[in-house]
Design an enzyme around this catalytic site. Structure first.
Site, PDB file in Angstrom:
ATOM      1  N   VAL A  91     -14.343 -19.662 -23.336  1.00 46.95           N
ATOM      2  CA  VAL A  91     -14.027 -20.280 -24.628  1.00 46.95           C
ATOM      3  C   VAL A  91     -13.931 -21.795 -24.498  1.00 46.95           C
ATOM      4  O   VAL A  91     -13.346 -22.308 -23.544  1.00 46.95           O
ATOM      5  CB  VAL A  91     -12.689 -19.706 -25.179  1.00 46.95           C
ATOM      6  CG1 VAL A  91     -12.184 -20.520 -26.347  1.00 46.95           C
ATOM      7  CG2 VAL A  91     -12.882 -18.252 -25.603  1.00 46.95           C
ATOM      8  N   TYR A  92     -14.500 -22.482 -25.469  1.00 48.66           N
ATOM      9  CA  TYR A  92     -14.340 -23.934 -25.596  1.00 48.66           C
ATOM     10  C   TYR A  92     -13.611 -24.248 -26.907  1.00 48.66           C
ATOM     11  O   TYR A  92     -13.448 -23.380 -27.771  1.00 48.66           O
ATOM     12  CB  TYR A  92     -15.705 -24.631 -25.584  1.00 48.66           C
ATOM     13  CG  TYR A  92     -16.320 -24.715 -24.199  1.00 48.66           C
ATOM     14  CD1 TYR A  92     -15.819 -25.606 -23.258  1.00 48.66           C
ATOM     15  CD2 TYR A  92     -17.385 -23.910 -23.839  1.00 48.66           C
ATOM     16  CE1 TYR A  92     -16.381 -25.705 -21.989  1.00 48.66           C
ATOM     17  CE2 TYR A  92     -17.949 -23.996 -22.563  1.00 48.66           C
ATOM     18  CZ  TYR A  92     -17.439 -24.899 -21.650  1.00 48.66           C
ATOM     19  OH  TYR A  92     -17.989 -24.979 -20.393  1.00 48.66           O
ATOM     20  N   GLU A  93     -13.247 -25.517 -27.021  1.00 48.18           N
ATOM     21  CA  GLU A  93     -12.445 -26.008 -28.151  1.00 48.18           C
ATOM     22  C   GLU A  93     -12.791 -25.381 -29.511  1.00 48.18           C
ATOM     23  O   GLU A  93     -11.957 -24.771 -30.174  1.00 48.18           O
ATOM     24  CB  GLU A  93     -12.620 -27.537 -28.232  1.00 48.18           C
ATOM     25  CG  GLU A  93     -12.054 -28.201 -29.460  1.00 48.18           C
ATOM     26  CD  GLU A  93     -10.538 -28.161 -29.491  1.00 48.18           C
ATOM     27  OE1 GLU A  93      -9.914 -28.492 -28.490  1.00 48.18           O
ATOM     28  OE2 GLU A  93      -9.983 -27.784 -30.547  1.00 48.18           O
ATOM     29  N   ARG A 146     -11.294 -13.656  -8.146  1.00 50.38           N
ATOM     30  CA  ARG A 146     -12.504 -13.596  -7.309  1.00 50.38           C
ATOM     31  C   ARG A 146     -12.412 -14.545  -6.121  1.00 50.38           C
ATOM     32  O   ARG A 146     -12.991 -14.306  -5.077  1.00 50.38           O
ATOM     33  CB  ARG A 146     -13.760 -13.917  -8.146  1.00 50.38           C
ATOM     34  CG  ARG A 146     -14.170 -12.775  -9.076  1.00 50.38           C
ATOM     35  CD  ARG A 146     -15.581 -12.971  -9.613  1.00 50.38           C
ATOM     36  NE  ARG A 146     -15.677 -14.062 -10.564  1.00 50.38           N
ATOM     37  CZ  ARG A 146     -15.335 -13.985 -11.860  1.00 50.38           C
ATOM     38  NH1 ARG A 146     -14.898 -12.836 -12.347  1.00 50.38           N
ATOM     39  NH2 ARG A 146     -15.443 -15.033 -12.660  1.00 50.38           N
ATOM     40  N   ASP A 185     -13.681 -26.385  -0.783  1.00 46.72           N
ATOM     41  CA  ASP A 185     -14.519 -25.251  -1.202  1.00 46.72           C
ATOM     42  C   ASP A 185     -13.640 -23.999  -1.159  1.00 46.72           C
ATOM     43  O   ASP A 185     -13.331 -23.465  -0.097  1.00 46.72           O
ATOM     44  CB  ASP A 185     -15.723 -25.115  -0.263  1.00 46.72           C
ATOM     45  CG  ASP A 185     -16.608 -23.940  -0.663  1.00 46.72           C
ATOM     46  OD1 ASP A 185     -16.223 -23.162  -1.561  1.00 46.72           O
ATOM     47  OD2 ASP A 185     -17.689 -23.798  -0.068  1.00 46.72           O
ATOM     48  N   GLY A 191       2.569 -28.436 -47.217  1.00 44.72           N
ATOM     49  CA  GLY A 191       3.961 -28.129 -47.512  1.00 44.72           C
ATOM     50  C   GLY A 191       4.199 -28.009 -48.998  1.00 44.72           C
ATOM     51  O   GLY A 191       3.274 -27.813 -49.781  1.00 44.72           O
ATOM     52  N   GLY A 192       5.452 -28.136 -49.375  1.00 41.85           N
ATOM     53  CA  GLY A 192       5.827 -27.969 -50.777  1.00 41.85           C
ATOM     54  C   GLY A 192       5.681 -29.240 -51.603  1.00 41.85           C
ATOM     55  O   GLY A 192       5.985 -29.240 -52.802  1.00 41.85           O
ATOM     56  N   ASP A 222      -7.918 -27.193 -27.143  1.00 39.77           N
ATOM     57  CA  ASP A 222      -7.787 -27.624 -25.748  1.00 39.77           C
ATOM     58  C   ASP A 222      -6.470 -28.355 -25.501  1.00 39.77           C
ATOM     59  O   ASP A 222      -5.597 -27.867 -24.794  1.00 39.77           O
ATOM     60  CB  ASP A 222      -8.949 -28.557 -25.382  1.00 39.77           C
ATOM     61  CG  ASP A 222     -10.226 -27.784 -25.076  1.00 39.77           C
ATOM     62  OD1 ASP A 222     -10.143 -26.586 -24.756  1.00 39.77           O
ATOM     63  OD2 ASP A 222     -11.303 -28.379 -25.146  1.00 39.77           O
ATOM     64  N   GLN A 244     -10.921 -29.784 -20.343  1.00 44.35           N
ATOM     65  CA  GLN A 244      -9.885 -30.486 -21.121  1.00 44.35           C
ATOM     66  C   GLN A 244      -8.520 -29.789 -21.193  1.00 44.35           C
ATOM     67  O   GLN A 244      -7.478 -30.418 -21.021  1.00 44.35           O
ATOM     68  CB  GLN A 244     -10.389 -30.731 -22.553  1.00 44.35           C
ATOM     69  CG  GLN A 244      -9.421 -31.564 -23.356  1.00 44.35           C
ATOM     70  CD  GLN A 244      -9.802 -31.818 -24.801  1.00 44.35           C
ATOM     71  OE1 GLN A 244      -8.979 -32.226 -25.584  1.00 44.35           O
ATOM     72  NE2 GLN A 244     -11.039 -31.600 -25.179  1.00 44.35           N
ATOM     73  N   SER A 245      -8.526 -28.479 -21.478  1.00 40.65           N
ATOM     74  CA  SER A 245      -7.245 -27.838 -21.809  1.00 40.65           C
ATOM     75  C   SER A 245      -6.252 -27.912 -20.649  1.00 40.65           C
ATOM     76  O   SER A 245      -5.116 -28.393 -20.813  1.00 40.65           O
ATOM     77  CB  SER A 245      -7.474 -26.383 -22.211  1.00 40.65           C
ATOM     78  OG  SER A 245      -7.959 -25.646 -21.102  1.00 40.65           O
TER      79      SER A 245
HETATM   80  N1  COA Z   1     -14.578 -24.193  -4.829  1.00 45.31           N
HETATM   81  C1  COA Z   1     -15.413 -23.168  -5.008  1.00 45.31           C
HETATM   82  N2  COA Z   1     -15.662 -22.601  -6.195  1.00 45.31           N
HETATM   83  C2  COA Z   1     -15.039 -23.149  -7.257  1.00 45.31           C
HETATM   84  C3  COA Z   1     -14.146 -24.239  -7.157  1.00 45.31           C
HETATM   85  C4  COA Z   1     -13.932 -24.767  -5.856  1.00 45.31           C
HETATM   86  N3  COA Z   1     -13.121 -25.786  -5.655  1.00 45.31           N
HETATM   87  N4  COA Z   1     -13.700 -24.545  -8.378  1.00 45.31           N
HETATM   88  C5  COA Z   1     -14.282 -23.685  -9.232  1.00 45.31           C
HETATM   89  N5  COA Z   1     -15.074 -22.845  -8.566  1.00 45.31           N
HETATM   90  C6  COA Z   1     -15.884 -21.747  -9.096  1.00 45.31           C
HETATM   91  C7  COA Z   1     -15.065 -20.641  -9.679  1.00 45.31           C
HETATM   92  O1  COA Z   1     -14.527 -19.847  -8.652  1.00 45.31           O
HETATM   93  C8  COA Z   1     -16.091 -19.919 -10.536  1.00 45.31           C
HETATM   94  O2  COA Z   1     -16.839 -19.052  -9.721  1.00 45.31           O
HETATM   95  P1  COA Z   1     -17.165 -17.507 -10.102  1.00 45.31           P
HETATM   96  O3  COA Z   1     -17.697 -17.513 -11.483  1.00 45.31           O
HETATM   97  O4  COA Z   1     -18.174 -17.142  -9.063  1.00 45.31           O
HETATM   98  O5  COA Z   1     -15.905 -16.755  -9.976  1.00 45.31           O
HETATM   99  C9  COA Z   1     -17.032 -21.043 -10.938  1.00 45.31           C
HETATM  100  O6  COA Z   1     -16.634 -22.182 -10.178  1.00 45.31           O
HETATM  101  C10 COA Z   1     -17.085 -21.431 -12.389  1.00 45.31           C
HETATM  102  O7  COA Z   1     -15.831 -21.417 -12.997  1.00 45.31           O
HETATM  103  P2  COA Z   1     -15.719 -21.180 -14.579  1.00 45.31           P
HETATM  104  O8  COA Z   1     -14.316 -21.318 -14.980  1.00 45.31           O
HETATM  105  O9  COA Z   1     -16.417 -19.897 -14.899  1.00 45.31           O
HETATM  106  O10 COA Z   1     -16.572 -22.420 -15.123  1.00 45.31           O
HETATM  107  P3  COA Z   1     -17.642 -22.478 -16.312  1.00 45.31           P
HETATM  108  O11 COA Z   1     -18.113 -23.899 -16.316  1.00 45.31           O
HETATM  109  O12 COA Z   1     -18.692 -21.463 -16.195  1.00 45.31           O
HETATM  110  O13 COA Z   1     -16.802 -22.170 -17.637  1.00 45.31           O
HETATM  111  C11 COA Z   1     -15.026 -22.566 -19.229  1.00 45.31           C
HETATM  112  C12 COA Z   1     -16.009 -23.178 -18.205  1.00 45.31           C
HETATM  113  C13 COA Z   1     -14.133 -23.673 -19.704  1.00 45.31           C
HETATM  114  C14 COA Z   1     -15.816 -21.974 -20.381  1.00 45.31           C
HETATM  115  C15 COA Z   1     -14.199 -21.455 -18.540  1.00 45.31           C
HETATM  116  O14 COA Z   1     -13.611 -21.984 -17.390  1.00 45.31           O
HETATM  117  C16 COA Z   1     -13.123 -20.868 -19.426  1.00 45.31           C
HETATM  118  O15 COA Z   1     -13.381 -20.071 -20.331  1.00 45.31           O
HETATM  119  N6  COA Z   1     -11.840 -21.232 -19.165  1.00 45.31           N
HETATM  120  C17 COA Z   1     -10.714 -20.705 -19.875  1.00 45.31           C
HETATM  121  C18 COA Z   1     -10.585 -21.283 -21.258  1.00 45.31           C
HETATM  122  C19 COA Z   1     -10.517 -22.778 -21.262  1.00 45.31           C
HETATM  123  O16 COA Z   1      -9.718 -23.404 -20.629  1.00 45.31           O
HETATM  124  N7  COA Z   1     -11.407 -23.367 -22.065  1.00 45.31           N
HETATM  125  C20 COA Z   1     -11.318 -24.743 -22.436  1.00 45.31           C
HETATM  126  C21 COA Z   1     -11.942 -25.625 -21.498  1.00 45.31           C
HETATM  127  S1  COA Z   1     -11.672 -27.249 -22.087  1.00 45.31           S
END
Ligand code: COA
Length: 415
Positions: free
Chosen positions: A137-139, A104, A73, A247-248, A168, A17-18
């Protein structure tokens, strides 16, 4: 008519979402937003909270309008080549991966600068540098860590998260502003820069008035507009203020006619000092005008809950819309508690494009929230979200790939 961000190209590495709210706004202002997704699965939200089997969810469609979707990919060397070509051609890379994921993939800030020194790299992260910087982190985590939950709810209840997605969508908004500012600065420096919006920071920014109150509390030990005053107790941290106004001008949510069966038959009522006389007149309590306990704003503070109780006796005789009309005739600030159903059906919001009906090839018509920011010379036309990989061939051709080369990438499952 042209658009404010015509010519700006965004490499959109966002998901959930964010980040998507940020790039959707940029797309609405005219940027060409190319969303990169993994082949086969795409943004995880495409499949979350589905209301129609095998069709992109509303969660996805409502956050990804006006974008193009390509599947690449990013961990495959040939996929990386595609992305490098995009980095060279785009102005901004926006991402909200977990901390370290972009590095990474091989797209460190140093590498991106080598490829395109003008590129702006904009990130949402849960936390800024510090003890939690590596956390996902999520919402609601952000709402809790940013001060919203500890200050929301009632004094006798637990911390509460709010339905407004301030972690988000709020952080997406902050990031969008940072990107536009960085694009502006690039006009003079010729260089890109990194833009970071941490969700904790974004929520805390939106809770600014509560940090104000923290310092008032520390100095005086009491906050007279809070419901804890005068009979309750204050601790050393800002308490939950129920429905008190931030507010006030003291305010509270009051029942209206039908509240027994309609959970939204309520109105927010503000006892703004300049219209106190009118408030007394409208609710038929003109004796309050001369009563020293009610005549002045300061005098009223210890009696706010009694006052709201009395006003409620009046609002309970009116529907929230009747009360709204009667009170606004005297410029008394108030607001009906509107349900999502009422908002979805509100004609004036449809007229301004704040609520829009969009047609989608697989799900048919659905409602969305359009661009809440209206630019007079850059009107927003809300276009449906892309299907997964809908624009892969188109974008690769723009990058100079031949049809044969595209087919070869597809055969190798790079795209
Ligand atoms: N091709 C290949 N790999 C891809 C890709 C693509 N097109 N798009 C994503 N990936 C991979 C990433 O490289 C990552 O791999 P790695 O862990 O081996 O480095 C993997 O997908 C997962 O990405 P990640 O962001 O860790 O996803 P998640 O589902 O585990 O976590 C969140 C989701 C939201 C918790 C996390 O992304 C986060 O904390 N984001 C920052 C805060 C944020 O925006 N939170 C609010 C979300 S609404």
């Amino acid at each position: 008519m042209g658009k404010a961000l015509d010519g700006v190209r965004i490499l959109d590495f966002t998901h959930v979402q964010s980040g998507p709210t940020c790039t959707q706004l940029l797309a609405w202002f005219g940027a060409d937003v190319i969303k990169v997704e993994r082949a086969g699965e795409g943004d995880i939200t495409r499949g979350q909270l589905r209301d129609i089997p095998d069709v992109d969810s509303l969660y996805f469609t409502m956050l990804n309008h006006n974008k193009r979707s390509i599947t690449v990919d990013a961990k495959n060397p040939k996929g990386k080549q595609v992305l490098e070509a995009l980095v060279k051609q785009c102005d901004v890379l926006v991402e909200n991966f977990a901390p370290g994921a972009l590095d990474r993939m091989g797209f460190t800030w140093e590498r991106i600068q080598q490829l395109n020194p003008r590129m702006i790299v904009a990130s949402v992260k849960g936390f800024g540098p510090g003890p939690y910087e590596d956390c996902k982190v999520y919402e609601n985590v952000a709402q809790c860590a940013g001060g919203a939950a500890s200050t929301t709810g009632f004094d006798d209840g637990p911390p509460l998260v709010t339905g407004a997605q301030i972690g988000d969508s709020g952080t997406g908004l902050h990031l969008a502003l940072g990107i536009v500012a960085a694009l502006y600065q690039r006009n003079t420096t010729g260089r890109g820069q990194r833009v970071l919006a941490a969700m904790q920071d974004g929520v805390l920014n939106l809770c600014r008035v509560k940090l104000r109150d923290q310092q008032r509390l520390a100095r005086t030990g009491v906050m007279e507009e809070y419901p804890q005053y005068p009979n309750g107790t204050f601790g050393d941290a800002v308490p939950r203020a129920g429905n008190a106004s931030g507010g006030g001008q003291p305010g509270w949510i009051l029942k209206c006619k039908g509240w027994e069966t309609d959970p939204n038959a309520y109105i927010y009522f503000i006892t703004q000092a300049p219209v106190w006389k009118d408030i007394c007149k409208v609710i038929g309590r003109e004796e309050w005008l001369t009563d020293p306990r009610y005549a002045t704003p300061k005098g009223r503070l210890p009696h706010l809950m009694e006052i709201f109780g009395e006003i409620e006796q009046w609002t309970m005789t009116k529907t929230k819309f009747e009360a709204m009309d009667l009170l606004n005739a005297y410029d008394i600030p108030c607001g009906p508690i509107l349900s999502m159903k009422e908002l979805a059906e509100e004609p004036s919001l449809r007229k301004t494009g704040t609520v829009v009906e969009v047609d989608h090839p697989k799900r048919g018509k659905y409602l969305t929230v359009g661009n809440p920011i209206k630019l007079s010379d850059s009107p927003t036309e809300v276009l449906r979200s892309p299907l997964l990989g809908e624009h892969t061939d188109e974008v690769l051709k723009e990058l100079g790939y031949s049809s044969e080369a595209i087919e070869a990438l597809r055969a190798e499952r790079v795209i």
